[in-house]
Each structure stands twice: as C-alpha cells, then as structure tokens.
Design an enzyme around this catalytic site. Structure first.
Site, PDB file in Angstrom:
ATOM      1  N   HIS A 120      -2.176  -1.031  -4.447  1.00  0.00           N
ATOM      2  CA  HIS A 120      -3.619  -1.068  -4.686  1.00  0.00           C
ATOM      3  C   HIS A 120      -4.168   0.356  -4.660  1.00  0.00           C
ATOM      4  O   HIS A 120      -3.456   1.295  -4.335  1.00  0.00           O
ATOM      5  CB  HIS A 120      -4.352  -1.975  -3.689  1.00  0.00           C
ATOM      6  N   SER A 136       0.830  -1.198   0.000  1.00  0.00           N
ATOM      7  CA  SER A 136       0.000   0.000   0.000  1.00  0.00           C
ATOM      8  C   SER A 136       0.871   1.256   0.000  1.00  0.00           C
ATOM      9  O   SER A 136       1.690   1.442  -0.888  1.00  0.00           O
ATOM     10  CB  SER A 136      -0.952  -0.068   1.197  1.00  0.00           C
TER      11      SER A 136
END
EC number: 3.4.21.92
Length: 198
Positions: free
Chosen positions: A123, A98
């Site tokens: 993501h 992330s």
C-alpha cells in the site's frame, strides 16, 4: 510478554545454550517477525552487517512474518540489503505487509520466495500531521516523496510500471503467494512437502 525459546547444543567443549534467534543466526538466518521500528531495524541491520563481515561470499536468509512498520526504518533495512556483498534470500511465511512486502521484493533476484499460504500486502505510505497549516503541508510533501521512492523501488524489483504500482497501491493490495509471484514480488512459491520426501 513473549517467550523466547532456548536450544541446547552439545559440542566437544561441552554444552552451550542459545536463544532461538541466535541459533538461527549461526546458520545465516535472520528472522524478521515483528513490526518494523527504528530499534528493530537497527537489530536487523546489525545482523546483516555482522553476517557480511563473517563471510561476504555466502548468502544470507531473511525470513519475514511482519505487518510492516515505519517507512524510514524499513528503508534502513532495505538499503543495507542492497549495500552488503552477500545476496539476501528472502522468504515470506505468514505475512509480509507494507514495508515487509518491500523487503521481500528487495531480496536478490531469483532468490525471493514465499510459502504457499503466505499473504503479501502493498500500500502507499501513511502519515498524519497536526499543527500549523505550513507544518501539515511540509509533512504532506514528505509523504508524497516517500510514495515516489517506494514506487520506484517496487518498479526496480518487479518490473511493473510506476503507474501500475501507483494504481495498485492506492488502497491495501493483498496477494496470495502465487499472485505475488505473478506480480514480481517473489520468484518462487515453495511447494515442497518435506514429510513426503523423507
């Protein structure tokens, strides 16, 4: 509760004990090993600024083993990395997921690396909202704007098109160290076996 080890050093002025993170900081190493929130981002940002003030010509090493965290907190660290004069060398050990993956990619060009078994995951930003429909709409617009910002940053550091990044980050996009190198997140996979070189 986590245990933080201490190290003891002998100097001409006697014995001195440091927590392990302070000792690493003496060697210009910042260890980002937790989920990224505002408090933790403030600590990492302060360390970056301190090391720049101490010597603006020497590289800073940012070691990452983090599941990621809040976008705004991660962007505070990222912006500081880009703002300070010293190059920030990034190294992933364990995972950079992330926002931690964005920080890994945001290191100085040619100075981003990972250990061979590291995992990197990108993501799109996540969000949730409750309340009136207008509040939910405002929050949704903000998440979409953050998605554009993150995709633009990945584009800048990887050379991938924004369209490709958007497609890849629709769901969790996991990579090995070699795959992250091919994607442009890192420049080098460290393969040195120190035991054989001694």
């Amino acid at each position: 509760m986590s245990v933080i080890p201490y190290v003891i050093e002998q100097t001409s002025r006697g014995e001195r004990s440091y927590d392990i993170f302070s000792r690493l900081l003496k060697d210009r190493i910042i260890f980002l090993g937790n989920a990224i929130n505002d408090d933790y981002a403030n600590v990492i940002t302060a360390q970056l600024l301190f090391l720049e003030a101490e010597n603006p010509e020497r590289d800073i090493y940012l070691y990452l083993n983090s599941p990621g965290g809040y976008v705004s907190s991660g962007l505070a660290i990222y912006d500081t990395m880009q703002y300070i004069k010293p190059d920030v060398r990034t190294l992933c050990l364990g995972q950079a997921s992330s926002m931690a993956a964005l920080l890994l990619a945001g290191g100085a060009a040619g100075k981003r690396s990972a250990l061979p078994n590291a995992r990197i995951m990108m993501h799109q930003p996540m969000g949730g909202a409750t309340g009136q429909a207008s509040d939910i709409e405002i929050q949704a617009r903000e998440v979409l704007k953050l998605k554009e910002i993150l995709n633009s940053i990945y584009h800048k550091h990887t050379g991938k098109t924004v369209e490709q990044i958007q497609k890849d980050t629709e769901r969790n996009f996991y990579m090995t160290a070699d795959e992250a190198k091919n994607y442009g997140i890192i420049d080098t996979v460290i393969q040195i076996d120190r035991k054989q070189t001694e």
